[in-house]
Design an enzyme around this catalytic site. Sequence first.
Site, short mmCIF file in Angstrom:
data_model
loop_
_atom_site.label_atom_id
_atom_site.label_comp_id
_atom_site.label_asym_id
_atom_site.label_seq_id
_atom_site.Cartn_x
_atom_site.Cartn_y
_atom_site.Cartn_z
N ASP A 59 0.86 -1.17 0.00
CA ASP A 59 0.00 0.00 0.00
C ASP A 59 0.90 1.24 0.00
O ASP A 59 2.10 1.15 0.31
CB ASP A 59 -0.88 -0.04 1.25
CG ASP A 59 -1.75 1.19 1.38
OD1 ASP A 59 -2.48 1.50 0.43
OD2 ASP A 59 -1.68 1.86 2.43
N ASP A 66 -0.30 5.25 0.83
CA ASP A 66 -0.56 6.25 1.87
C ASP A 66 -0.60 5.62 3.26
O ASP A 66 -1.37 4.70 3.52
CB ASP A 66 -1.90 6.95 1.61
CG ASP A 66 -1.88 7.79 0.34
OD1 ASP A 66 -0.81 7.88 -0.28
OD2 ASP A 66 -2.94 8.34 -0.02
N ASP A 110 -1.81 -0.72 5.95
CA ASP A 110 -2.17 -0.11 7.24
C ASP A 110 -3.66 0.06 7.46
O ASP A 110 -4.08 0.43 8.55
CB ASP A 110 -1.52 1.28 7.34
CG ASP A 110 -2.21 2.30 6.44
OD1 ASP A 110 -2.23 2.08 5.21
OD2 ASP A 110 -2.75 3.30 6.96
#
Length: 261
Positions: free
Chosen positions: A11, A13, A199
């Site tokens: 991922d 961001d 996250d």
Amino acid sequence: MTHPATIVFTDLDGTLLDHESYSAAAAAPALARLTQANIPVILASSKTAVEMIAIRETLGLVQYPAIVENGAGRLPAHQNTETPSGDYQKLRQILSGLDPQLRRGFTGFGDWDTAEIAKQTGLAPDQAKLAGQRQFSEPGLWHGTADALSRFLATLSAKGVCARQGGRFLTLSFGASKADQMATLCAAYGAVRSIALGDAPNDIEMLQAADIAVVIANPHHASLPPLPREPDPCVLRPAAAGPAGWNDAIFQILDADGPST
């Protein structure tokens, strides 16, 4: 010796990129080590293809494909232009056809101008313009009640639209996920081992499907709860947040493989 056919999916961001600065500087040592070990790094994000083109080039990863719009689409290796898709127009048509009471609870990128996208994402105006060039999915915010959200999601599901909650946005698409794209790319690369880092809730499927899952801390939202597979020694939760945690986890994995990685 490099672990045979290892492939990394990450991922952006809040994971490889800092949540506020969008910088990957803290992960630069691990990225360099992966490059030296010839291990592909596949970016997997809610970002659009046109956003990903620039990010992938900045990170030196143009030789690898990228997963865009939460898995709803894919950007081929070396491609520097977007590929037309009718999915986004279909999504907007479905939203327009909803009961007005349900529809007003959701505002998506297609409802915002560039200035509002910049405000909601924290992106600079030029980057916000790229984020608005959707092809496969519609991110947005839910403003209604939890009960109305359940009805909204059920109505969309009946029309073939699924929703995934990310770190910032609820994203609507026609179903393909990061995990789906990961499986396709692992097969294409002949990967023996997959490593996934993320996250947010929209990373859970990818983390769950990977051989090694790295849950990155993001102080801007609640930590991911235990994955369905936990406790599992192949699930890592580095103490540092964002790209610093990313860097630590990759070093931990590669150090366990041996000195040549």
